[in-house]
Motif scaffolding. Sequence first.
Motif, PDB file in Angstrom:
ATOM      1  N   TRP A 168     -20.162  18.514 -23.775  1.00 31.69           N
ATOM      2  CA  TRP A 168     -20.379  20.192 -23.731  1.00 31.69           C
ATOM      3  C   TRP A 168     -20.393  20.733 -25.063  1.00 31.69           C
ATOM      4  O   TRP A 168     -19.728  20.325 -26.394  1.00 31.69           O
ATOM      5  CB  TRP A 168     -18.828  20.753 -23.140  1.00 31.69           C
ATOM      6  N   GLU A 169     -21.144  21.776 -25.428  1.00 30.43           N
ATOM      7  CA  GLU A 169     -21.290  22.352 -26.573  1.00 30.43           C
ATOM      8  C   GLU A 169     -19.879  22.989 -27.443  1.00 30.43           C
ATOM      9  O   GLU A 169     -19.603  22.716 -28.420  1.00 30.43           O
ATOM     10  CB  GLU A 169     -22.286  23.762 -26.505  1.00 30.43           C
ATOM     11  N   HIS A 170     -18.742  23.250 -26.491  1.00 27.78           N
ATOM     12  CA  HIS A 170     -17.639  23.673 -27.281  1.00 27.78           C
ATOM     13  C   HIS A 170     -17.023  22.634 -27.840  1.00 27.78           C
ATOM     14  O   HIS A 170     -15.958  22.707 -28.648  1.00 27.78           O
ATOM     15  CB  HIS A 170     -16.664  24.304 -25.952  1.00 27.78           C
ATOM     16  N   ASN A 174     -13.864  20.928 -10.672  1.00 29.39           N
ATOM     17  CA  ASN A 174     -13.972  21.405 -11.728  1.00 29.39           C
ATOM     18  C   ASN A 174     -12.854  21.490 -12.867  1.00 29.39           C
ATOM     19  O   ASN A 174     -12.731  21.106 -13.813  1.00 29.39           O
ATOM     20  CB  ASN A 174     -14.619  22.921 -11.768  1.00 29.39           C
ATOM     21  N   LYS A 234      -7.532  26.383 -25.448  1.00 31.51           N
ATOM     22  CA  LYS A 234      -8.191  27.435 -24.784  1.00 31.51           C
ATOM     23  C   LYS A 234      -8.694  26.743 -23.575  1.00 31.51           C
ATOM     24  O   LYS A 234      -8.638  26.925 -22.339  1.00 31.51           O
ATOM     25  CB  LYS A 234      -9.033  28.126 -25.565  1.00 31.51           C
ATOM     26  N   HIS A 235      -9.677  25.707 -23.907  1.00 33.36           N
ATOM     27  CA  HIS A 235     -10.716  25.015 -22.791  1.00 33.36           C
ATOM     28  C   HIS A 235      -9.683  24.391 -21.908  1.00 33.36           C
ATOM     29  O   HIS A 235      -9.602  24.692 -20.831  1.00 33.36           O
ATOM     30  CB  HIS A 235     -11.935  24.281 -23.495  1.00 33.36           C
ATOM     31  N   ILE A 239      -8.988  25.113 -30.357  1.00 33.42           N
ATOM     32  CA  ILE A 239      -9.443  25.873 -29.473  1.00 33.42           C
ATOM     33  C   ILE A 239      -9.892  25.021 -28.155  1.00 33.42           C
ATOM     34  O   ILE A 239      -9.480  25.599 -27.189  1.00 33.42           O
ATOM     35  CB  ILE A 239     -10.932  26.611 -29.841  1.00 33.42           C
ATOM     36  N   THR A 276      -7.474  26.483 -20.040  1.00 36.14           N
ATOM     37  CA  THR A 276      -7.826  27.119 -18.908  1.00 36.14           C
ATOM     38  C   THR A 276      -8.106  26.123 -17.514  1.00 36.14           C
ATOM     39  O   THR A 276      -7.659  26.502 -16.681  1.00 36.14           O
ATOM     40  CB  THR A 276      -9.330  27.834 -18.941  1.00 36.14           C
ATOM     41  N   SER A 335     -24.131  20.674 -20.010  1.00 38.88           N
ATOM     42  CA  SER A 335     -22.832  20.114 -20.342  1.00 38.88           C
ATOM     43  C   SER A 335     -22.434  18.965 -19.257  1.00 38.88           C
ATOM     44  O   SER A 335     -22.819  18.684 -18.144  1.00 38.88           O
ATOM     45  CB  SER A 335     -21.960  21.270 -19.688  1.00 38.88           C
ATOM     46  N   ASN A 369     -20.988  18.469 -16.254  1.00 40.75           N
ATOM     47  CA  ASN A 369     -19.862  19.306 -16.166  1.00 40.75           C
ATOM     48  C   ASN A 369     -18.529  18.441 -16.455  1.00 40.75           C
ATOM     49  O   ASN A 369     -18.511  18.109 -17.052  1.00 40.75           O
ATOM     50  CB  ASN A 369     -19.983  20.341 -14.890  1.00 40.75           C
TER      51      ASN A 369
END
Lengths: 270, 267
Positions: free
Chosen positions: A224-226, A120, A84-85, A80, A88, A180, A201
Motif C-alpha cells: 500500500w502507498e502508506h 478488510n 494510525k493505519h 503513522i 484504524t 493496494s 487490499n
Amino acid sequence: MTKFSLAVSAILVGSAAAWSTPMTMKADAGVDSRRNILQKGAAFAAGLAAPAAAGAYAVPDLLYDFDALEPYIDAPTMKIHHDKHHGTYVANINKATEGKDPVPILDLMADALEAGPVRNSGGGHYNHAFFWDEMTPADKAAKTKVSDQLEALINKSFGSMDEMKAQFEARSAPGALFGSGWVWICVNQAGDELKLVGTPNQDNPLMKGVLDEVMFPILGIDVWEHAYYLKYQNRRPEYVSNWWNVVDWDKVSSNCAYVIENHAGVPVRD
Amino acid sequence: RIQKIRTTTKHKQESEKADKIKRSMSGVAKKIINPMSLRAALNLQSSKIPEQLAKSSAAFLSSAPSGGKHTLPDLSYDYAALEPCVSAETMTIHHTKHHNTYVTNLNASLEKLDAAVSAGDVSSIIGLQGALKFNGGGHLNHTLFWENLAPAADSELKDGPLKDAIIAKFGSFDAMKADVSAMSVAVQGSGWGWLGYDSKSKQIVAATCANQDPLQATTGLVPLLGIDVWEHAYYVDYRNVRPDYVKAVWDVINWDVVEKRFIAASQ
C-alpha cells in the motif's frame, strides 16, 4: 493450543488467578494492561499467540523502536503506519466483533470473505501484526539465518534465494501488483513448496476464496502507498529492494517450521 | 504491345478493387487490416501495394492519436494554486511522477499493442489488456482530474443546468457532497470517487471505481467530476486521514468544467 498458551502466559505473568476465568470475560478498564503484559510475556514465549481479550483486539507494540528500521523504513512512516493505519483496522475489527466470543484474529481469516467488514479490518489487523514481527533492525537482521528447512524449500521452489528475491520484487512492482495490496511467500496446502502470490487490499492467502487454495504466509510485504510514501513517494521498487535489509530470517524460518508442522497460519500478537 | 496494355489495365483494376474494398469496410475493421492481409484480400500479385493505399493503411495501424504518442497535459494553474487544500508538493509529485508514469507506460503498452495487432497475435493482444487498463485509465482519470480542479477563488457552482440537475437528483448540493464524499472515503484501497452522468436515466449519479478503472468504460457513466482517493493523492498533506482530504477538495473544484461536461453529456 489456546489453553496451553493461556497456561504458559499465566505462569509468565505470575497471576494465574486473573486467567482462571474462561475466555468470555468482558472487557474492562484493566484489560489493556493485562493485554500488554500478556503480549510481552507471549513474545518471550517464542511467539505463542496471546488469546484476544473479549471484544478487544489491540495493536501489538513493536518489538523495536519506531526509528529502528531506518534508513530503510523511516520513523515517521513506522509511527503513522503502526499507530494510525493499524490502529484504524483494530478499531474497526473491534466494532465488527462486538458482543461476539473472542477468538485469535488468525481464526477469523479462513471465512473472512463471507464476513463483511472482517475481510478488510480483520485482514488489515492480521496482516499488519504479521508484518511488524517479521522485521527487525538491520544490524540484527544481518545476523539472522535462513534455516536448513527454509533454504531447501527456497531452492526447490525458486532455484535460489537471489532468484526468489528477484521474483518477489517483480511481483511487487507497481505494474504487477496494481493499487493496494500485499505480496507473500507462502507454504502451499501440500506443505511441500513455497509459492509467491499477491493479494489485493487487505486480503491474505489464509482467506478462502482469495487464491486457488488457502496458503500459509511465512513472509509478506505491505505495498500500500502508506507503507512507503513519505520516504519513497512513487518509488515502490526502491522500497521493496531496501526492505530485505530489515527482514528477520530467524522469524521467517520459524514461521515456515510452524506452518509446515501445524498446517495452519502463523499466529500473531493481536 | 498488347501485353503492356493488359498489365496497365490489370493494375488499374487492382487499384480500383482496393479502393472499393477500403470504402466498404467499417472504421474499426480498417484499423486492424495489415499490409499482408490486405494484399491477400485483394489478391494482388505485386508485392508492392499502391502507394496511396500503403500510406492510409499506415495511418489506420497506429493506435496513438494522429500516429503520435500520448503526452502529459500541462496544468492550467500553478502547482501551488490549490493550496492549502492540496499542497504544491503533492501536485508536483502527483503530476510529474504518478501521471507521467501512466503516460509513459501507456505509450509503451500501445507500441506493444500495435506490434501484436500487426502480427495478428491474439494472445499478446489479450495479455496487454491489464497494462492498457491500468495505464490508459490512469492517464484518462488524471487528465480529467486536473481539469476539474481550480484555485479556490475560481471554484464556484453558479446557477445553471448542473446545479439544477444536482438538486433534482440529490435534493441539495450538500446532500450530493455528502453522498460523493461518503462513497469516496469508503473506497477500499486505491480508487476514485465520481459524479457521473447516466444517459439512460438522464440523471447525475454518484459512483466509485477501483484502482485506475476508467468510469465510462467500466460503468457506462460519463465522468463529470473525479476525486482521486489513492493514498498518493493526499498522503503528504493529510497522512491517513482521507476524510479530511475529501472534505477539503470540494473547495477547489472547477465547477465550470464540470458543468461543461454535464451539458455535453446530456445533449
